[in-house]
Design a protein around this motif. Structure first.
Motif, mmCIF file in Angstrom:
data_model
loop_
_atom_site.group_PDB
_atom_site.id
_atom_site.type_symbol
_atom_site.label_atom_id
_atom_site.label_comp_id
_atom_site.label_asym_id
_atom_site.label_seq_id
_atom_site.Cartn_x
_atom_site.Cartn_y
_atom_site.Cartn_z
ATOM 1 N N ILE A 79 0.857 -1.175 0.000
ATOM 2 C CA ILE A 79 0.000 0.000 0.000
ATOM 3 C C ILE A 79 0.902 1.237 0.000
ATOM 4 O O ILE A 79 1.567 1.509 1.009
ATOM 5 N N PRO A 80 0.981 1.978 -1.110
ATOM 6 C CA PRO A 80 1.798 3.196 -1.129
ATOM 7 C C PRO A 80 1.016 4.361 -0.510
ATOM 8 O O PRO A 80 -0.117 4.635 -0.898
ATOM 9 N N PHE A 81 1.607 5.019 0.474
ATOM 10 C CA PHE A 81 0.985 6.190 1.087
ATOM 11 C C PHE A 81 1.417 7.471 0.379
ATOM 12 O O PHE A 81 0.661 8.423 0.311
ATOM 13 N N SER A 82 2.646 7.473 -0.101
ATOM 14 C CA SER A 82 3.218 8.612 -0.828
ATOM 15 C C SER A 82 4.410 8.085 -1.620
ATOM 16 O O SER A 82 4.643 6.884 -1.652
ATOM 17 N N ASP A 83 5.172 8.963 -2.233
ATOM 18 C CA ASP A 83 6.374 8.527 -2.951
ATOM 19 C C ASP A 83 7.410 7.938 -1.992
ATOM 20 O O ASP A 83 8.215 7.100 -2.379
ATOM 21 N N ALA A 84 7.388 8.379 -0.737
ATOM 22 C CA ALA A 84 8.423 7.957 0.215
ATOM 23 C C ALA A 84 7.958 6.872 1.198
ATOM 24 O O ALA A 84 8.782 6.149 1.738
ATOM 25 N N TRP A 85 6.661 6.751 1.448
ATOM 26 C CA TRP A 85 6.158 5.847 2.483
ATOM 27 C C TRP A 85 5.284 4.749 1.889
ATOM 28 O O TRP A 85 4.460 5.002 1.007
ATOM 29 N N SER A 86 5.443 3.522 2.409
ATOM 30 C CA SER A 86 4.592 2.407 1.983
ATOM 31 C C SER A 86 4.465 1.385 3.107
ATOM 32 O O SER A 86 5.298 1.318 4.006
ATOM 33 N N LEU A 87 3.409 0.608 3.021
ATOM 34 C CA LEU A 87 3.158 -0.478 3.964
ATOM 35 C C LEU A 87 3.021 -1.754 3.152
ATOM 36 O O LEU A 87 2.230 -1.814 2.214
ATOM 37 N N ALA A 88 3.808 -2.762 3.489
ATOM 38 C CA ALA A 88 3.735 -4.052 2.802
ATOM 39 C C ALA A 88 3.194 -5.098 3.770
ATOM 40 O O ALA A 88 3.650 -5.193 4.912
ATOM 41 N N LEU A 89 2.223 -5.864 3.304
ATOM 42 C CA LEU A 89 1.637 -6.945 4.090
ATOM 43 C C LEU A 89 1.906 -8.248 3.355
ATOM 44 O O LEU A 89 1.672 -8.333 2.144
ATOM 45 N N ARG A 90 2.397 -9.228 4.075
ATOM 46 C CA ARG A 90 2.735 -10.513 3.461
ATOM 47 C C ARG A 90 2.333 -11.635 4.400
ATOM 48 O O ARG A 90 2.494 -11.537 5.608
ATOM 49 N N GLY A 91 1.836 -12.705 3.824
ATOM 50 C CA GLY A 91 1.480 -13.853 4.628
ATOM 51 C C GLY A 91 1.542 -15.116 3.806
ATOM 52 O O GLY A 91 1.438 -15.075 2.581
ATOM 53 N N ASP A 92 1.758 -16.232 4.473
ATOM 54 C CA ASP A 92 1.721 -17.513 3.773
ATOM 55 C C ASP A 92 1.295 -18.607 4.731
ATOM 56 O O ASP A 92 1.340 -18.448 5.947
ATOM 57 N N ILE A 93 0.850 -19.688 4.145
ATOM 58 C CA ILE A 93 0.405 -20.853 4.894
ATOM 59 C C ILE A 93 0.945 -22.077 4.171
ATOM 60 O O ILE A 93 1.022 -22.084 2.935
ATOM 61 N N GLY A 94 1.366 -23.067 4.907
ATOM 62 C CA GLY A 94 1.963 -24.225 4.242
ATOM 63 C C GLY A 94 1.970 -25.456 5.125
ATOM 64 O O GLY A 94 1.376 -25.498 6.187
#
Length: 88
Positions: free
Chosen positions: A10-25
């Motif tokens: 999720i980009p908030f601006s050119d400088a800030w972002s939030l990345a969400l990652r998940g997995d199941i196995g």
């Protein structure tokens, strides 16, 4: 282990972002069950340097063998992380 995962940024601006990652196995192939989730907040300080803070939770349930060779690993761990990212 077979693993299925997803990643969304999720980009908030050119400088800030939030990345969400998940997995199941696991699914009984290697481990019986495993999953993890990671949230990362990143600040891109310049074109080639970024700074990030993250939090990760991971769980794994694994067992193998029998008798004297029985091994069981049923653990979860979590915690924060800080990092610097260099882009070339």
């Amino acid at each position: 282990d077979p693993v299925i995962g997803a990643h969304y940024t999720i980009p908030f601006s050119d400088a800030w972002s939030l990345a969400l990652r998940g997995d199941i196995g696991g699914f009984g192939v290697g481990s019986d069950f495993a999953w993890q989730a990671v949230a990362t907040l990143r600040w891109q300080a310049s074109e080639s340097v970024g700074v990030l803070g993250a939090y990760r939770y991971m769980y794994m349930d694994y067992e193998d063998g029998e008798g004297a060779h029985y091994f069981k690993y049923d653990m979860s761990f979590s915690g924060p992380a800080l990092g610097v990212v260099f882009t070339f």
